[in-house]
Scaffold this active site. Structure first.
Site, PDB file in Angstrom:
ATOM      1  N   CYS A 416     -12.990  -6.200   9.301  1.00 43.01           N
ATOM      2  CA  CYS A 416     -12.666  -5.335   8.161  1.00 43.01           C
ATOM      3  C   CYS A 416     -13.641  -5.519   7.002  1.00 43.01           C
ATOM      4  O   CYS A 416     -14.005  -4.545   6.320  1.00 43.01           O
ATOM      5  CB  CYS A 416     -11.236  -5.591   7.704  1.00 43.01           C
ATOM      6  SG  CYS A 416     -10.911  -7.291   7.174  1.00 43.01           S
ATOM      7  N   HIS A 460      -6.849  -8.615   4.981  1.00 46.79           N
ATOM      8  CA  HIS A 460      -7.557  -7.354   5.199  1.00 46.79           C
ATOM      9  C   HIS A 460      -8.375  -7.005   3.959  1.00 46.79           C
ATOM     10  O   HIS A 460      -8.062  -7.446   2.843  1.00 46.79           O
ATOM     11  CB  HIS A 460      -6.538  -6.241   5.481  1.00 46.79           C
ATOM     12  CG  HIS A 460      -7.131  -4.967   6.003  1.00 46.79           C
ATOM     13  ND1 HIS A 460      -7.916  -4.907   7.127  1.00 46.79           N
ATOM     14  CD2 HIS A 460      -7.057  -3.690   5.543  1.00 46.79           C
ATOM     15  CE1 HIS A 460      -8.296  -3.670   7.348  1.00 46.79           C
ATOM     16  NE2 HIS A 460      -7.787  -2.900   6.395  1.00 46.79           N
ATOM     17  N   ASP A 476      -9.651   3.326   3.671  1.00 43.18           N
ATOM     18  CA  ASP A 476      -9.744   2.168   4.562  1.00 43.18           C
ATOM     19  C   ASP A 476     -10.702   2.498   5.702  1.00 43.18           C
ATOM     20  O   ASP A 476     -10.321   3.139   6.686  1.00 43.18           O
ATOM     21  CB  ASP A 476      -8.367   1.804   5.118  1.00 43.18           C
ATOM     22  CG  ASP A 476      -8.376   0.436   5.804  1.00 43.18           C
ATOM     23  OD1 ASP A 476      -9.477  -0.090   6.060  1.00 43.18           O
ATOM     24  OD2 ASP A 476      -7.287  -0.108   6.072  1.00 43.18           O
TER      25      ASP A 476
END
Length: 663
Positions: A416, A460, A476
């Protein structure tokens, strides 16, 4: 100092056992030299008891104290903090062994042991630590009971007496827990700033979050008062990274409250709607040794010591050194009035890039900007590029000096932080204000207790971009590559790589996974019932019990159980005294006292046997020597369990009765 004041050897062993019991949990956090010093002090004192070494002199003690102070100064950067104070207590406990000679020294050492046992809860308040702390207190109490030596030092007798004493104290402990004013906990004392933090860090570079994915430790437990957000909305913000040096993202100056960042505290006004869509929830956060908290976007908290920052986060006035519960209201951004215009300072901050580096990414961003695309269209181009040929993996390859170029055009495999960092770099290079946000995403719903369990592997990173009329909104990039990560969690998105290095793959064994969740539920109940029992919950409980909190009702609540407990203890002792036969030595000595009482010398209540013998010698000089001999034989038979003394006691009493008859 008399012989009776000296410590018996078996009592000394009990003291060493008590010291080990209370110091053992601290061995992992104390400097190694303190542990070695305790072992050396115990060995020296044991050698003294065998007659192989003398007790250390005054000069040696002064040198030892000076060395200890120097060691503490060198071992701890911050002196007036919790860890060095606990270390000082442990060192004092250790040095006491060098002058452990009399029963008074033993008594002081064991009283100090109770304080050392209590310091365990400064650092940990879980169920296993509570059980261990109780066992440590049991050992210390048994060591106190064993101090007379002889039969009293036998493990079964000492531990039995200690168990009965602690069992009798449980009702009083529960009563005090309910009615005593709730003060601030001892573990709120500042801890050493050098202590390691856990979880999300205040900076991000490639590989950081991939390392967190290997930990299944709990991070957050969240209960909702009302609707629960769907999985794709469970973003728990903790930090915002606005500064990029070419490889590492950091918060930058003026964001962190420690560096001048603006914080809005509870007692100030904030323009948030009183009604409308929002989420109400309570977060129980594990200790991180940092000040940042985790919540959804647009958070507001009424919990004391919790404030909101200008970049839409929650922070605490003090670092989180132990589990912390705080209440939050969060408003969906789309339900709030339009954002004010981005200030020039914030625009420059969120467009900042190093002057050189990553030329291929800069060139691509320039082409996107020259095409006259809007921020949304630029974002769609980058996300589409991610979706075409990138792989989401927990084991990304190492990146070179130009990390963004290497990821976008060479490896195309990342976690991520790779996607969020490269996306924000591209948006900034294209002229769109953007920033990286770090925290946790998702969580596991625990049906039995109705709460969301967020673990460290849920850490994250994502992005936020600014657009006119909409303000900051979440993007995202990981969702463009692995939508199942956002929808189903990391365990489903990277099933082959998830927790590969774990010694016991609990998540792959359904039975063990259920047991793990059951254990977490027990810990959750423990925290909500015991650890978080603050003054507000105490007041609610007392109102439920008493209806109205007043002095007479509180006195009745405290006095009635206390009187019943004392009456029960008295009755138990009375029945035990009537039903239990006296030991032979005690029975013979009572006959001796009764015979003297009939001749006019009655033993007073509470009068010690030796004092009674001295009074017999004063009032009846002819009986004095025989009374002293009988008393000495009785003490040896009763307290030293000496069979020869028992025979001597019977023989002396047979010769004593004629003396009494002759007057």
């Amino acid at each position: 100092m008399t012989y009776r004041d000296l410590l018996p050897r078996e009592s000394l062993l009990w003291i060493f056992a008590a010291q080990l019991a209370v110091l053992l949990p601290h061995f992992a956090r104390l400097p190694l030299w303190i542990v070695a010093g305790w072992i050396a002090a115990v060995y020296w004192r044991a050698e003294v008891s065998r007659g192989r070494r003398p007790l250390p002199g005054r000069a040696f003690k002064l040198v030892a104290v000076a060395g200890v102070l120097a060691g503490l100064v060198l071992s701890y950067r911050q002196w007036f903090a919790l860890e060095p104070m606990v270390a000082l207590l442990a060192v004092s406990f250790t040095l006491k062994n060098l002058e452990l000679v009399t029963r008074r020294d033993a008594f002081l050492s064991l009283l100090l042991a109770y304080f050392v046992a209590a310091t365990l809860f400064v650092f940990e308040q879980g169920i296993p630590h509570a059980v261990y702390g109780t066992l440590a207190v049991l050992v210390v109490t048994a060591a106190l009971a064993a101090q007379p030596g002889g039969p009293s030092a036998r493990p079964r007798r000492a531990l039995g007496l200690a168990s009965r004493l602690l069992a009798q104290s449980v009702p009083l402990m529960l009563l005090l827990f309910l009615v005593m004013p709730r003060l601030g906990p001892l573990w709120a004392v500042p801890q050493d700033s050098a202590s390691a933090s856990t979880g999300v860090s205040d900076s991000m570079s490639p590989g950081d979050f991939a390392r967190l994915s290997q930990s299944d430790e709990p991070a957050l437990r969240i209960t909702f008062d009302g609707p629960v957000p769907p999985p794709d909305q469970r973003y728990w913000r903790g930090l915002v990274y606005s500064d990029f040096d070419g490889r590492r993202w950091t918060q930058g100056f003026g964001v962190d409250p420690r560096e001048g960042g603006r914080v809005t505290w509870r007692d100030s006004e904030r323009a948030l709607p009183e009604v409308g869509p929002r989420y109400r929830y309570q977060v129980i956060q594990e200790p991180t040794h940092n000040r940042w908290l985790f919540a959804m976007a647009r958070p507001h908290s009424e919990t004391g010591g919790v404030g909101e920052t200008a970049d839409d986060r929650l922070v605490r006035s003090e670092p989180v050194y132990s589990r912390l519960a705080y209440d939050v209201h969060s408003w969906p951004r789309d339900s709030l009035p339009g954002e004010p215009a981005l200030s020039e300072f914030e625009r420059r901050r969120n467009l900042q890039l190093p002057p050189v580096g990553n030329p291929r990414a800069r060139a691509w961003a320039s082409r996107l900007r020259e095409r006259g695309l809007s921020p949304g269209e630029i974002s769609a181009e980058i996300l589409g590029f991610f979706n075409e040929s990138f792989t989401y993996t927990l084991e990304p390859p190492r990146l070179g000096r130009d990390s963004v170029d290497a990821f976008l055009f060479d490896t195309r495999r990342g976690f991520c932080e790779h996607f969020a960092g490269s996306y924000v770099f591209m948006m900034r290079a294209a002229g769109v204000p953007a920033r990286v946000v770090a925290g946790y995403q998702g969580g596991e719903w625990v049906e039995g207790e109705q709460y969301l369990l967020v673990r460290q592997y849920d850490a994250h990173a994502w992005a936020e971009i600014w657009s006119a009329g909409r303000g900051w909104h979440r993007i995202d990039p990981t969702g463009a590559v692995s939508p199942e990560r956002i929808r189903d969690g990391l365990q489903r998105a990277a099933a082959d790589e998830f927790m590969r290095e774990a010694l016991l793959p609990v998540h792959r064994i359904p039975l063990l996974n259920r047991l793990r969740l059951q254990w977490d539920m027990i810990n959750y109940r423990w925290y909500r019932t015991v650890i978080s029992f603050d003054s507000e919950r105490q007041q609610d409980l007392l109102r439920d019990l008493l209806g109205e909190i007043s002095a007479p009702r509180l006195a009745l609540l405290v006095g009635l159980p206390a009187a019943m407990a004392l009456l029960g203890i008295w009755g138990w002792l009375w029945l035990a005294g009537r039903g239990r036969p006296l030991p032979p030595a005690e029975r013979l000595y009572k006959r001796f006292c009764r015979r003297l009482a009939r001749s006019g010398i009655e033993r007073e209540s509470g009068e010690a046997p030796r004092d009674f013998a001295k009074r017999v010698a004063r009032e009846r000089p002819r009986l004095g020597p025989m009374a002293a001999s009988i008393t000495t034989a009785y003490e040896r038979a009763a307290y030293a369990d000496d069979p020869a003394a028992m025979k001597q006691l019977r023989r002396l009493l047979r010769g004593f009765w004629p003396l009494v008859r002759r007057g």
